[in-house]
Design a protein around this motif. Structure first.
Motif, PDB file in Angstrom:
ATOM      1  N   SER A 267       0.802  -1.221   0.000  1.00 57.28           N
ATOM      2  CA  SER A 267       0.000   0.000   0.000  1.00 57.28           C
ATOM      3  C   SER A 267       0.837   1.273   0.000  1.00 57.28           C
ATOM      4  CB  SER A 267      -0.922   0.012   1.230  1.00 57.28           C
ATOM      5  OG  SER A 267      -1.742  -1.128   1.253  1.00 57.28           O
TER       6      SER A 267
ATOM      7  N   SER B 255      -2.245   2.524  -3.285  1.00 54.09           N
ATOM      8  CA  SER B 255      -3.626   2.102  -3.497  1.00 54.09           C
ATOM      9  C   SER B 255      -4.497   2.793  -2.452  1.00 54.09           C
ATOM     10  CB  SER B 255      -3.764   0.569  -3.375  1.00 54.09           C
ATOM     11  OG  SER B 255      -3.513   0.162  -2.042  1.00 54.09           O
TER      12      SER B 255
ATOM     13  N   ALA C  92      -4.073   2.275   1.446  1.00 55.52           N
ATOM     14  CA  ALA C  92      -3.089   2.952   2.296  1.00 55.52           C
ATOM     15  C   ALA C  92      -3.818   3.806   3.325  1.00 55.52           C
ATOM     16  CB  ALA C  92      -2.168   3.819   1.439  1.00 55.52           C
TER      17      ALA C  92
END
Length: 898
Positions: free
Chosen positions: A586, A642, A645
């Protein structure tokens, strides 16, 4: 006038038609009874009756009614006839019976239903006529459909152990028709028919009978009806597994081949291994016990006995025994003979004449003796000649030894004026180091003794000042400058976000209290003979321009340590908090450093570190530890890869300690989950006279571009009135995500109905749209309730901000050196620094440690940075002693060495 019975239906139809063609005034109509003597089979019966319907938004609904036989059909709603012009009528004839049939439709609008007040519901029914009488249909109820936005009860996050039951309550929003409820697990529909371990109660709660690892997920309650579909806040359920010990291994072979030794056995926390934050196994993973093995004893000869009397063969003998000691436990037998025999040359023996061999032996012995005597005479002559040659040159033998004395003044002889005499340098001061790390000076010398030392000005724009200790007066002047701190005026003073200290090769530590920020200077990081003044500063984001591009966000405070450009021989460790949820899928995390020109550059990409790089970072859940050989200004920046996160936000609710007016303000702060941000808000609220009214909560804020919403609910209207004009407040997404704005908060203003009102009970909801949320239940007395005050009592971090020398470290210096000396060399049995790193859960950094001259020193430095001042030194000692080193006793820490 009498009317024939057969004319009643016709007359009633004429009257009703005249009323419906009137001005539209709503009048009550009386429905005639069936005509006496009429055929009941010819009464109207309904083929289609009106049914209950819901009005969605502003769309009108259609009611249909069909009867046979029927000459007239009209709708009556809430006891009043509907106007004829609002009816749509279709007439037809039944093919099989030939009877007349009628179908009537009307539209009912939302405005018509909303005009009806009171407890009664809006209803409509049909009345059909035929020549035999009238018939009424069933009542159809018309309701306005809706679904509120807010759930009455939402599921909350849970952490449960394996096989424990899980109950996630959900009370859907109020609505008509009542909302249907379904559950989502990680956005997939939960179907109890496919999973017998899950069921949904009548109250819409989701129940998991026995938690499994697969049940670790985000659960969402979904309520829906014909109007809308609502989602609750997701509740994260974590199913953790507590660790369990495996069975003990067999006892190892005794460490000593003979005598007292040790044997051990071990077990691992793998039955099962802890998962999802489960507790680690309690107890020791290694057990030791003493063992003893019988040592083999080699035999040894006893003393010889006395010689026996001379025998007739001119010999006598002596003997000995292998009994001092005798061999046992597999020891070796004595080597040699136990009987010795020789000639005794007794007069009673008859000697024969010597043979040629005896004559040759005696001649040889005499020749050897003569040669040795001649050699001795030659050596005496050579020695005498050399002695005579040296007597005229040697004046004083002390010249040969004076060079080894600290101070030796020898007067030159009058007859030898050319001799070299050694004059001591009285301008230098000698210092000896004895024992551990305590310098000792002889005589009343100044407190600081420097020999060719360097002191770098920390904020002099690269201007370095070199101080020599040649004359004593200069040293005393330098010490006086240190003691009065006149030399430190180049640093900004009087701020709680800055600390400084003077350090030499012994190292030390700088800390900014209550911020989680510290700088560890290991021993020998500063070259011997040099003294540096080092500072540590926490910057406010608004005071430093940190450019962020794209999806980048600031995750840590901006910290400076300096002065830049000083020479370091070993990496120092900068510790600071961060608010990111570290996940390689992430986040892309980078360490930024400001150059001398003022621009920021990426000096480290976490996860792609090169072992030989100047920078390295140990990232943990809430803190990062940066190894650096260059001081400067640093910040940890993350770039979301993404929408998964997330950043950790700390939510705090403050209100005035004393309320003197009718208005009462509740301030909700949204901060980075770091100690420095918490410290700033606490100091600000102390100035404003605020108090904490709820326990702080953590909210995970996603990179989903959705704002943060805050609302207040369930305020008792009889005691309080909310002055908020809208249903919720919002903090924009980018104000939170970029991380450069401080003190982000919203204020809810409430007004008391009476000055005597002191009890406040309400709810405050904080949630991200389509994300995580938190709910605060407030219930306290605004005049005297202070039960949450102790939650913000800032703890002291190890006393003074600057610690120099051994007091800055948990591990005593002598013990540290013993550990480094013992674990740095590689060991075939694995009892070296690699095993220590594995025991301390640092085995992911082996390549970095191996690139340094002393890997063990790097491991101990990181342990010091992570565990000061509350580290458990006994656990570290147990980890080192458990490596199986033969000299493990050296690692025992005594009180004297501490």
């Amino acid at each position: 006038m009498a009317v024939r019975p057969g004319l009643w239906p016709a007359l009633l139809g004429i009257v009703l038609a005249a009323w419906l063609h009137g001005t539209g005034a709503q009048q009550s109509a009386t429905v005639a009874n069936p005509v006496p003597g009429a055929n009941p089979d010819l009464l109207p019966h309904f083929l289609v009756e009106p049914e209950d319907v819901y009005i969605v938004k502003n769309k009108p609904v259609l009611l249909v009614c069909k009867a046979m036989p029927a000459t007239q059909i009209f709708f009556k709603c809430n006891g009043e006839w509907v106007r004829q012009v609002d009816h749509v009528i279709e007439r037809s004839t039944d093919d099989s019976s030939g009877l007349p049939a009628m179908e009537v439709r009307i539209n009912v609008s939302r405005q018509q239903v909303e005009k009806v007040f009171g407890l009664e519901e809006y209803w409509c029914q049909c009345v059909a006529w035929s020549s035999s009488g009238t018939t009424k249909s069933q009542k159809a109820y018309i309701r306005i459909a809706y679904l509120r936005k807010n759930f009455e009860q939402e599921p909350l996050a849970k952490e449960v152990s394996l096989e424990q039951g899980i109950v996630l309550p959900c009370r859907p929003p109020e609505g008509i028709p009542p909302a249907e409820v379904e559950w989502l697990r990680n956005e997939d529909l939960v179907d109890p028919s496919l999973d017998p371990n899950v069921y949904i109660t009548r109250e819409h709660s989701l129940v998991v009978r026995q938690a499994r690892l697969a049940d670790t997920a985000n659960y969402t309650c979904v309520a829906k009806n014909i109007v809308a579909r609502r989602r609750s806040a997701s509740a994260a359920v974590i199913v953790y597994v507590n660790g369990g010990w495996s069975t003990w291994t067999e006892w190892s072979v005794c460490s000593a081949s003979c005598g007292r030794g040790w044997q051990k056995r071990s077990r691992s926390c793998t039955n099962p291994a802890p998962l999802n934050g489960g507790a680690f196994c309690e107890g020791q993973n290694v057990q030791k016990t003493a063992c003893a093995t019988l040592c083999p004893v080699d035999g040894s000869w006893s003393p010889w006995s006395k010689w026996s009397a001379c025998g007739l063969d001119c010999t006598h003998w002596r003997s000995r025994e292998c009994s001092d000691p005798a061999p046992r436990n597999g020891g070796e037998e004595c080597r040699g003979t136990d009987l010795d025999t020789r000639n005794c040359t007794s007069d009673l023996c008859v000697h024969t004449a010597s043979g040629p061999e005896d004559v040759a032996l005696y001649v040889g012995l005499i020749a050897v003796a003569v040669c040795l005597l001649l050699l001795l005479l030659v050596l005496i002559l050579v020695y005498c000649r050399k002695k005579e040659g040296l007597d005229s040159d040697v004046a004083d033998s002390s010249i040969l030894t004076s060079g080894f004395q600290p101070v030796s003044i020898k007067p030159s002889k009058a007859d030898n004026p050319h001799l070299l005499t050694i004059q001591p340098d009285l301008s230098t001061t000698t210092t000896t180091c004895q024992g551990s790390l305590c310098p000792r000076q002889d005589g009343p010398s100044p407190k600081f003794q420097l020999a060719n030392g360097h002191l770098l000005s920390p904020l002099g724009g690269g201007r370095h000042t070199l101080h020599h200790s040649s004359p004593t007066s200069e040293a005393e002047d330098f010490v006086s400058r240190l003691s009065t701190q006149n030399y430190f005026r180049s640093l900004p003073r009087g701020t709680s976000n800055m600390t400084y200290g003077t350090f030499n090769f012994l190292g030390g530590r700088l800390m900014i209290p209550n911020t989680g920020i510290s700088l560890l200077i290991p021993p020998d990081a500063i070259p011997r003979g040099k003294i540096y003044e080092i500072y540590l500063t926490l910057h406010k984001p608004e005071d430093v321009r940190l450019p962020l591009a794209g999806c980048q966000t600031l995750l840590s405070p901006i910290v400076s340590c300096g002065p830049p450009g000083v020479l370091l021989t070993r990496p120092v460790i900068l510790a600071m908090d961060h608010c990111g949820e570290p996940c390689p899928e992430s986040w892309s995390l980078r360490l930024k450093k400001q150059s001398c020109e003022g621009s920021w550059e990426d000096v480290l990409h976490l996860g792609e570190e090169a072992p030989s790089h100047l920078y390295y970072c140990q990232l943990e859940a809430g803190a990062c530890y940066v190894f650096t050989e260059q001081l400067g200004r640093f910040a940890l920046v993350g770039e979301a890869l993404s929408v998964a996160a997330t950043k950790r936000l700390k939510l705090l609710l403050f209100a005035p300690v004393a309320c003197t007016s009718l208005e009462y303000n509740i301030r909700v702060y949204c901060l980075h989950d770091t100690h420095d941000a918490l410290k700033e808000v606490v100091q600000l609220e102390k100035q404003l006279g605020g108090q904490l009214i709820q326990e702080p909560r953590v909210l995970h804020f996603k990179d989903s571009y959705h704002n943060l919403r805050l609302s207040i609910h369930d305020v008792p209207s009889s005691l309080w009135k909310s002055k908020l004009l809208v249903s919720y407040q919002e903090i924009p997404f980018y104000h939170i995500w970029n991380g450069t704005q401080q003190y982000l908060h919203c204020t809810f203003t409430l007004e008391r109905v009476s000055p005597s009102t002191s009890d406040l009970a309400c709810k405050v909801w904080v949630w991200q749209v389509e994300g995580d949320g938190q709910s605060f239940n407030i219930n306290f007395n605004i005049t005297k309730d202070t039960r949450f005050a102790e939650l913000l009592a800032l703890e002291s971090e190890g006393g003074v901000p600057a610690l120099v020398g051994p007091s800055a470290f948990k591990i005593p210096f002598l013990i540290r050196q013993k550990i480094i000396t013992s674990l740095d060399p590689p060991c075939s049995r694995g009892a070296d620094w690699r095993t220590l790193a594995q025991k301390l859960h640092l085995d992911s950094h082996l390549s970095f440690f191996a690139s340094k001259p002393s890997p063990t020193a790097m491991i101990l430095n990181l342990w010091e940075a992570r565990h000061f001042p509350n580290g458990n030194l006994s656990q570290l000692a147990a980890a080192v002693a458990g490596l199986g080193q033969p000299d493990a006793g050296l690692f025992t820490v005594s009180e004297a060495e501490c």
